[in-house]
Scaffold this motif. Sequence first.
Motif, PDB file in Angstrom:
ATOM      1  N   GLU A   1     -38.333 -14.566   6.023  1.00 30.14           N
ATOM      2  CA  GLU A   1     -39.131 -15.778   6.105  1.00 30.14           C
ATOM      3  C   GLU A   1     -40.363 -15.649   5.219  1.00 30.14           C
ATOM      4  O   GLU A   1     -41.036 -14.635   5.244  1.00 30.14           O
TER       5      GLU A   1
ATOM      6  N   SER B   1     -36.671 -18.595   1.268  1.00 31.73           N
ATOM      7  CA  SER B   1     -36.991 -17.266   1.779  1.00 31.73           C
ATOM      8  C   SER B   1     -37.713 -16.473   0.705  1.00 31.73           C
ATOM      9  O   SER B   1     -37.932 -16.948  -0.406  1.00 31.73           O
TER      10      SER B   1
ATOM     11  N   ASP C   1     -36.965 -15.999  15.769  1.00 29.92           N
ATOM     12  CA  ASP C   1     -36.689 -14.885  14.873  1.00 29.92           C
ATOM     13  C   ASP C   1     -35.445 -14.143  15.379  1.00 29.92           C
ATOM     14  O   ASP C   1     -35.453 -13.613  16.482  1.00 29.92           O
TER      15      ASP C   1
ATOM     16  N   THR D   1     -33.622 -16.167   7.485  1.00 29.82           N
ATOM     17  CA  THR D   1     -34.530 -17.269   7.820  1.00 29.82           C
ATOM     18  C   THR D   1     -34.632 -17.372   9.334  1.00 29.82           C
ATOM     19  O   THR D   1     -33.793 -16.858  10.064  1.00 29.82           O
TER      20      THR D   1
END
Lengths: 277, 355, 380
Positions: free
Chosen positions: A58, A132, B134, B139
């Motif tokens: 992320e 990302s 998470d 992602t």
Amino acid sequence: MPLDTSTYGLALLRVDGRRWNELRRIHAQIRTQAAADGSSYLEMGHTKVMCVVTGPSEPGPRRGAAGGAAGGGGGAGGQSKDAEVVVNIVIAGFSSVDRKRRGRGDKRTLEMQSTLANTLAATLHTHLFPHSQINISLHVLSQDGSLLAALINAATLACVDAGIPMTDYVTACTAGSTSTYAANDEGADPLLDLNHQEEQELPGLTVATLGDSDRVVALVCESRVQISRLEGMLAVGVDGCKQVREILDQVIKAQGQKMILEGTVDKGTGLNDMDLD
Amino acid sequence: MPITILPPKQTPQPSLPPHDIDSDSDSSSSNGGADLSLSPPSRKSHNNNNNNPLFTNLVTPGTLITPDPQWMRGHGTYIPPSHPHTIFSSLAGITTRTNKLISVTPLRSRYTPEVGDLVVGRIIEVQAKRWKVDINSTTLASLPLSAINLPGGILRKRTETDELQIRTFFSEGDLLVAEVQSLFQDGAAVLHTRSLKYGKLRNGLFVAVSGQSGGSGVVRSRRQVWTMEGRNGGGKMDVILGVNGYVWISKHVETIAKELEQKHMGITNMEENVSAGVYSSQNDGIDGGTMREMARLRGVVVALVENGCRVDEDMILRGYEEACEMALMMGEGGVEDVYLGGERGEELVRGLRGR
Amino acid sequence: MAQQQQHVLLSPAELAYLHSSLSLTPPIRPDGRSATQFRPLSAETGILPGTNGSARVCFADGTEAIVGVKAEIERTKRRWDDDGVYRENAQQHQEQEGEGKEGEGQEGSGDWVELTVEIPGLRDDDSGTAFLGRMLGEALLADGGFVGRLRVNRRFHWKVFLDILLISPPLSYPLPLLSLTTHLALLATRLPKLKSEGDEDPFFDDDWAAARYLYARDPVTKKVVERPPVTLLVMAVGGNIIFDPSKEELAVADVALAVSIGDDATATKTKEDEMEVDSSSGRNLKLLSIRTVDPPSRLTPPGVANAANSAYGHAQVVNTAATQKMPEARQTESEAVEGVWKPPRGGAKASVMGALVQKVLVKGGVADEVLDALEGVDTS
């Protein structure tokens, strides 16, 4: 003058005993850090570099102008259709013979970060991971010439270790020329893999190629050299890159073989195996 | 000995002395370029292992897999625009073939979600009508507000009140177990907890084991969730192995039986009562014996991962028994001795492999 | 993700579980260690031949640090009261007020040591990094004797640069790891042997094998006469004292301290005649500094008890009535409910801190064992 021309002419040996087309000793390891997605350690002669790759993951909070000093970004931005490659280089104070502290905003470091990020963004299949970020963190423990080349090689190894898909290995090498700018010297030899002394005194360039082919991904030349010498240097450099690729490939294969023998991965099915129903 | 300082592990010396490469440099440069042959090209090297049949399916990035147009390409491969119909590998890994599809599974990679996976995740962000979770992937996964069960088994449309009180359900930092419902186009997962066995996690402790495919990590086995009996005075323990490498070990709480007994309610009200406590953050009391056994179990999981073993139900159960026996035989504190790091972990794994 | 690593994210249920687990007697740590047991680590020295001393330490969970020590000759600034013997005690407070460790034009010999810490993902001037650098440097200078070893003659001295690199991202509080690595690097540091005499311009022996250790070894026992300082992280929770806490354990700490300890040189000298074979009882330790560490537990959100949880048990009649009265505001502030996490409030009790320090310093205790284990690492 590292190449005392008289001595070089006699025995064609460089200061460390190598010939014009010999690479220094390369030692590479992967999986040096258990906690990271991918990690590697590379030595090219006395240049020692460690690399840690995190990602794709992320992206952090949007970095605006405030975080600009923190690292170079390659490829498209974080919120678009490609992964963003962020490179961070830390050159330790004890890496050179004289202890010299470099701040994070050092221009040479920033430029290397940017070059590295662009090189990798062009090779890694970033379109597979939109939105990302891939973080590459490099630490330079010791410098003895060919720093950018070592960084590129270490970053490639660590990305392969992390399982990030790429078109091929990106390997880099330096090449130089025994003649200086002004000399009108026909017998000048190109040199492969420059050390610190040679880098300071002779013209040289860093070239990075894609795998086994002759396709050049990055070319950095900061010294002045006669145009006629350039082709020779480039050819020698590209050949050196291929040799480096062989060595890096062996390291990866050795790790894979070890994992197969230990049973952590399956041995897989190939083209020639019997049909599975 | 409270502190153990080990010498660093010896690194295997590379089998390739650099001089040999140099003497080959002229000949290998003429061999440059991809070989167009059916079997994976054997690179010129001095490592005899390359001819070992065990390793024929090991490929590295940029290796040609096949030029035959009959094959279709899967994950981990690519077709360069300059050579249509030739499949190259983009990863270091093992080729796998399913009918006409060739793909490469990497030696090591981050978890990639698939539909139907049971995952343990942690809430990172709370947005307007959903949470971002998470799951140790590339992602964050999303959990929409409409995809959770309301407490008490109520069936109704979500209102604005629910949106405003979204944090009463899940807040930042909460752990939950969920299933992957679907995937976005870019690979991000969408989760749901629409079942009695999913929801917020409590009464236990969390372990993250790294790596997924290939490299030691949690595998997709038949049973990801089970209850086991703790020894040495511990009670029953629940183990949840998330496919993404997140593991939850907790005390088994008999909600259904207790509630039924107390309230004398019928089966139809069971769902209401069971899910009444599903969003609670309050732990029930746990006794020291159970806590100790849970710590031991956590140590078993970590030891398996650190020493490169597969982590699935069978290995964990066997590992736990082995650990209990080891504690009895070798530990100074007897059953109190729970430590399984470092050398003890290696002994454990050796004992398991020996069987 | 770099910002998130500073604050470990745990759910209130996990925090409550950890707290009760660590409050038992004896405490049950999540990884099964005993209260005084450290995580296993691997250490090596001499990895960087281009430095005067270097060390690398890795924990099993992957955190890794490398320290390199380089020394350069520098001309000593003339001082008014230059009598050839430097005493730091009077200078301590002055140095610690300002940027003593960087030595930017400060008087006193604290500026003969320059210590920098590099942590990936953080800026140079990040407050956490600067604070770490200060703590590590202060432990070194508080020793009093360290700077004296750097003196060559009245006009020249060695300036020592300590570069501390954290290779892995900071998953847990990096102070003990960095301190251990610095300790080892200093133990392995060697300075070239002086060949000049008196106050003339110094010149040294080219032979590196003749170089002497910065921390001298006793010629008879081959052990270090006086060891560099080391900083340990200690925490207290629910009446238990726990060493080398992991990040989850720190998240539920009531109190966390960074304690710096060193050898007590004066005490060691008087014991020389007694020729103690057992070194651990022959050395006295002294406390160099204590720093309180703000445990992340204070930043964690409190758990919500079932009684106040509006998402709990809508079906039950009893609770509906309770929630309608809206007592949540009052209940969250009241006494602790079992199984519900409440972040610690207020400072540490003096008695708790005293007990912590005592446990660290006791002869034959944890600090002694740590220092002995570090000494056992091969530094040749």
